[in-house]
Design a protein around this motif. Structure first.
Motif, PDB file in Angstrom:
ATOM      1  N   ARG A  48       0.826  -1.219   0.000  1.00 50.68           N
ATOM      2  CA  ARG A  48       0.000   0.000   0.000  1.00 50.68           C
ATOM      3  C   ARG A  48       0.861   1.271   0.000  1.00 50.68           C
ATOM      4  NH1 ARG A  48      -0.222  -1.627   5.285  1.00 50.68           N
ATOM      5  NH2 ARG A  48       0.808  -0.105   6.653  1.00 50.68           N
ATOM      6  N   ASP A  49       2.123   1.130   0.443  1.00 53.07           N
ATOM      7  CA  ASP A  49       3.009   2.299   0.417  1.00 53.07           C
ATOM      8  C   ASP A  49       4.022   2.268  -0.713  1.00 53.07           C
ATOM      9  OD1 ASP A  49       1.978   3.660   2.596  1.00 53.07           O
ATOM     10  OD2 ASP A  49       3.172   2.492   4.028  1.00 53.07           O
ATOM     11  N   PHE A  50       4.383   1.058  -1.139  1.00 48.31           N
ATOM     12  CA  PHE A  50       5.545   0.967  -2.025  1.00 48.31           C
ATOM     13  C   PHE A  50       5.263   0.417  -3.415  1.00 48.31           C
ATOM     14  CE2 PHE A  50       7.426   1.669   2.030  1.00 48.31           C
ATOM     15  CZ  PHE A  50       8.555   2.411   1.750  1.00 48.31           C
ATOM     16  N   ALA A  51       4.037   0.108  -3.709  1.00 53.36           N
ATOM     17  CA  ALA A  51       3.718  -0.211  -5.097  1.00 53.36           C
ATOM     18  C   ALA A  51       3.936   1.076  -5.890  1.00 53.36           C
ATOM     19  CB  ALA A  51       2.285  -0.704  -5.210  1.00 53.36           C
ATOM     20  N   GLU A  52       4.022   0.932  -7.188  1.00 54.29           N
ATOM     21  CA  GLU A  52       4.458   2.058  -7.999  1.00 54.29           C
ATOM     22  C   GLU A  52       3.678   3.340  -7.738  1.00 54.29           C
ATOM     23  OE1 GLU A  52       5.624   0.963 -11.763  1.00 54.29           O
ATOM     24  OE2 GLU A  52       6.061   2.996 -12.440  1.00 54.29           O
ATOM     25  N   ARG A  53       2.364   3.232  -7.765  1.00 50.08           N
ATOM     26  CA  ARG A  53       1.585   4.469  -7.669  1.00 50.08           C
ATOM     27  C   ARG A  53       1.680   5.142  -6.294  1.00 50.08           C
ATOM     28  NH1 ARG A  53      -3.922   4.205 -10.674  1.00 50.08           N
ATOM     29  NH2 ARG A  53      -2.482   3.288 -12.157  1.00 50.08           N
ATOM     30  N   PRO A  54       1.440   4.374  -5.210  1.00 49.93           N
ATOM     31  CA  PRO A  54       1.567   5.036  -3.895  1.00 49.93           C
ATOM     32  C   PRO A  54       2.973   5.576  -3.634  1.00 49.93           C
ATOM     33  CG  PRO A  54       1.129   2.677  -3.659  1.00 49.93           C
ATOM     34  CD  PRO A  54       0.935   3.008  -5.089  1.00 49.93           C
ATOM     35  N   LEU A  55       3.966   4.849  -4.112  1.00 50.96           N
ATOM     36  CA  LEU A  55       5.335   5.312  -3.887  1.00 50.96           C
ATOM     37  C   LEU A  55       5.553   6.662  -4.554  1.00 50.96           C
ATOM     38  CD1 LEU A  55       8.128   4.963  -2.807  1.00 50.96           C
ATOM     39  CD2 LEU A  55       8.662   3.400  -4.652  1.00 50.96           C
ATOM     40  N   ARG A  56       5.051   6.746  -5.774  1.00 55.53           N
ATOM     41  CA  ARG A  56       5.190   8.001  -6.503  1.00 55.53           C
ATOM     42  C   ARG A  56       4.522   9.153  -5.756  1.00 55.53           C
ATOM     43  NH1 ARG A  56       4.968   8.097 -12.962  1.00 55.53           N
ATOM     44  NH2 ARG A  56       5.728   5.987 -12.688  1.00 55.53           N
ATOM     45  N   ALA A  57       3.356   8.866  -5.230  1.00 52.93           N
ATOM     46  CA  ALA A  57       2.644   9.906  -4.481  1.00 52.93           C
ATOM     47  C   ALA A  57       3.415  10.261  -3.208  1.00 52.93           C
ATOM     48  CB  ALA A  57       1.237   9.422  -4.130  1.00 52.93           C
ATOM     49  N   HIS A  58       3.921   9.223  -2.542  1.00 52.00           N
ATOM     50  CA  HIS A  58       4.660   9.448  -1.293  1.00 52.00           C
ATOM     51  C   HIS A  58       5.906  10.304  -1.518  1.00 52.00           C
ATOM     52  CE1 HIS A  58       2.436   7.329   1.596  1.00 52.00           C
ATOM     53  NE2 HIS A  58       2.676   6.109   1.180  1.00 52.00           N
ATOM     54  N   LEU A  59       6.552  10.103  -2.658  1.00 49.63           N
ATOM     55  CA  LEU A  59       7.804  10.803  -2.889  1.00 49.63           C
ATOM     56  C   LEU A  59       7.612  12.311  -2.938  1.00 49.63           C
ATOM     57  CD1 LEU A  59       9.588   8.525  -5.502  1.00 49.63           C
ATOM     58  CD2 LEU A  59      10.254   8.935  -3.150  1.00 49.63           C
ATOM     59  N   ASP A  63       7.209  15.060   4.407  1.00 52.35           N
ATOM     60  CA  ASP A  63       7.367  14.395   5.703  1.00 52.35           C
ATOM     61  C   ASP A  63       7.670  12.910   5.528  1.00 52.35           C
ATOM     62  OD1 ASP A  63       6.938  16.707   7.104  1.00 52.35           O
ATOM     63  OD2 ASP A  63       4.764  16.449   7.152  1.00 52.35           O
ATOM     64  N   TRP A  64       6.923  12.307   4.639  1.00 51.60           N
ATOM     65  CA  TRP A  64       7.144  10.883   4.374  1.00 51.60           C
ATOM     66  C   TRP A  64       8.546  10.671   3.822  1.00 51.60           C
ATOM     67  CZ3 TRP A  64       8.428   7.551   0.476  1.00 51.60           C
ATOM     68  CH2 TRP A  64       8.138   6.194   0.682  1.00 51.60           C
ATOM     69  N   LEU A  65       8.924  11.529   2.911  1.00 49.96           N
ATOM     70  CA  LEU A  65      10.231  11.403   2.268  1.00 49.96           C
ATOM     71  C   LEU A  65      11.358  11.549   3.296  1.00 49.96           C
ATOM     72  CD1 LEU A  65      11.605  11.125  -0.516  1.00 49.96           C
ATOM     73  CD2 LEU A  65      11.628  13.607  -0.637  1.00 49.96           C
TER      74      LEU A  65
ATOM     75  N   ILE B  39      10.559   2.995  -9.772  1.00 47.26           N
ATOM     76  CA  ILE B  39      10.545   4.361  -9.269  1.00 47.26           C
ATOM     77  C   ILE B  39      11.930   4.986  -9.258  1.00 47.26           C
ATOM     78  CG2 ILE B  39      10.454   5.582  -7.072  1.00 47.26           C
ATOM     79  CD1 ILE B  39       7.913   5.721  -8.533  1.00 47.26           C
ATOM     80  N   ASN B  40      12.902   4.164  -8.841  1.00 46.08           N
ATOM     81  CA  ASN B  40      14.224   4.749  -8.621  1.00 46.08           C
ATOM     82  C   ASN B  40      14.870   5.231  -9.909  1.00 46.08           C
ATOM     83  OD1 ASN B  40      14.457   2.082  -9.482  1.00 46.08           O
ATOM     84  ND2 ASN B  40      16.591   2.095  -8.880  1.00 46.08           N
ATOM     85  N   LEU B  41      14.294   4.846 -11.038  1.00 46.07           N
ATOM     86  CA  LEU B  41      14.911   5.229 -12.307  1.00 46.07           C
ATOM     87  C   LEU B  41      14.372   6.550 -12.814  1.00 46.07           C
ATOM     88  CD1 LEU B  41      14.736   1.787 -14.012  1.00 46.07           C
ATOM     89  CD2 LEU B  41      16.602   2.820 -12.739  1.00 46.07           C
TER      90      LEU B  41
END
Lengths: 268, 121
Positions: A48-59, A63-65, B39-41
């Motif tokens: 829920r946090d690290f799949a492509e889409r949520p990760l992109r949003a998190h980045l 604060d999360w970053l 993502i990292n790319l």
């Protein structure tokens, strides 16, 4: 409950144990995934946090970053204490252990080469800042009596600035040359934006030096000695870092090609 | 095999390492490898983040009333240019005013020349 695998670094197998209470990104403890004579340091992260889409949003969430970057760096730091890790960028995620293994298998040669190059070495960061305010008479022009006076004042302050930049430039070059002699490799990075770093002064040198552990003490002392050499210039040392700035494979390595744009080669 | 000999005490790291330093390394450096999730790319993404970071920290500072870097000519070359052209425009306007009102006379040349010399060529 399936998790994804977050990879921090690749290392050679090492005997020492990691701190017991060490936690990684998302709070899970990192573990070692061995493949032949390489080890990937991984931890489980939730989809829920690290799949492509949520990760992109998190980045894009500062604060999360911040939290994630600290967690990532903590693990790399712990590894640096016991071995020489090859640090990966934040956000390197695989679906499962076998994905990580496939990646290790595919890049085995390159990893070994790079790890050999980095073995027993750490990175030190050196920055030089120029602080114009510190050495100048108050900026407020004492009410210019005439246009001519005003211009003269402007020219004077302009010149003081120019002199400082020139001095800073000379100092930074000289320091870099001196330090480069004691380092096995160096990288010059773009100066940091003071709005981003929140550090006073203008960053005129932002460099990284690859130094063997054996010579690190000497290197640190050398930097320390330059610290008060020039008024108005500030020297800052950070480290020891894992060799982040030197972790790229040598340009002749074939693995460099293609990995920037697609991951298909890895999955194949 | 890679038994570390003593590592000097950390300098400015952990506790006091500033976020910018950590992000600079963790986001920007380090090895790029293709994960299953890529993502990292996406360097473009990382660039976006940096821009956002700057915006965020600038906004935060502005809330506190700190915006000197935008207007201080010694810190921002942009502001320096702005200030020069602003002064220039002001002086020109003044001259034009003088020209129109009162008897016609040559504008004070010292000002124009002074300006020209001031401007870095």
């Amino acid at each position: 409950m399936t998790g994804l695998r977050y990879v921090y670094a690749v290392c050679r197998p090492f005997g020492a144990a990691l701190q017991r209470q060490l936690t990684g990104v998302g709070g899970a403890p990192p573990r070692l995934l061995r493949h032949h004579d390489l080890v990937a340091v991984v931890s489980e992260v939730p989809e829920r946090d690290f799949a492509e889409r949520p990760l992109r949003a998190h980045l894009e969430d500062l604060d999360w970053l911040t939290e994630t970057a600290h967690a990532h760096q903590n693990v790399i730091d712990a590894l640096t204490a016991v071995t020489t890790p090859l640090p990966l960028r934040l956000g390197t995620v695989f679906h499962d252990d076998s994905g990580v293994r496939v990646m290790l298998e595919a890049r085995e040669e390159g990893f070994r080469r790079t790890l050999d190059r980095l073995a027993g070495r750490v990175e030190w960061g050196v920055k030089v800042y120029a602080e114009p305010e510190a050495q100048q008479e108050p900026r407020e022009p004492a009410k210019a009596a005439s246009g001519r006076d005003y211009l003269r004042q402007r020219r004077l302050s302009h010149r003081a600035d120019e002199e400082l930049w020139e001095r800073a430039d000379r100092f930074a070059r000289r320091l870099h040359e001196t330090l480069a002699e004691r380092a096995e490799d160096t990288r010059l990075h773009a100066p940091q934006n003071s709005a981003l770093s929140g550090v006073p002064g203008r960053n005129v040198l932002n460099a990284a030096y690859l130094v063997s552990r054996a010579h690190s003490e000497e290197f640190v002392e050398l930097v320390d000695r330059t610290k008060s050499e020039e008024p108005g210039l500030r020297v800052e040392l950070t480290g020891p870092w894992a060799a982040y700035s030197f972790s790229g494979e040598e340009p002749d390595g074939e693995e460099m090609n293609g990995d920037e744009t697609n991951g298909d080669g890895v999955g194949a | 095999m890679t038994f570390p000999s003593r590592v000097p005490e950390p300098y400015g790291q952990n506790g006091s390492a500033n976020l910018a330093d950590i992000l600079e390394r963790v986001l920007d450096k380090g090895l790029v490898i293709a994960g299953d999730i890529r993502i990292n790319l996406l360097d473009i993404e990382l660039l976006t983040i940096k821009l956002r970071l700057i915006v965020a920290s600038v906004d935060k500072a502005k809330e506190m009333g700190i915006d000197w870097w935008e207007t201080d000519p010694s810190l921002s070359s942009h502001a320096r240019r702005d200030e020069l052209s602003r002064e220039n425009a002001e002086l020109r306007a003044r001259l034009a005013e003088l020209d129109e009102s009162g008897p016609r006379r040559e504008p004070e040349p010292a000002i124009e020349r002074g300006r020209a010399r001031e401007e870095p060529s």
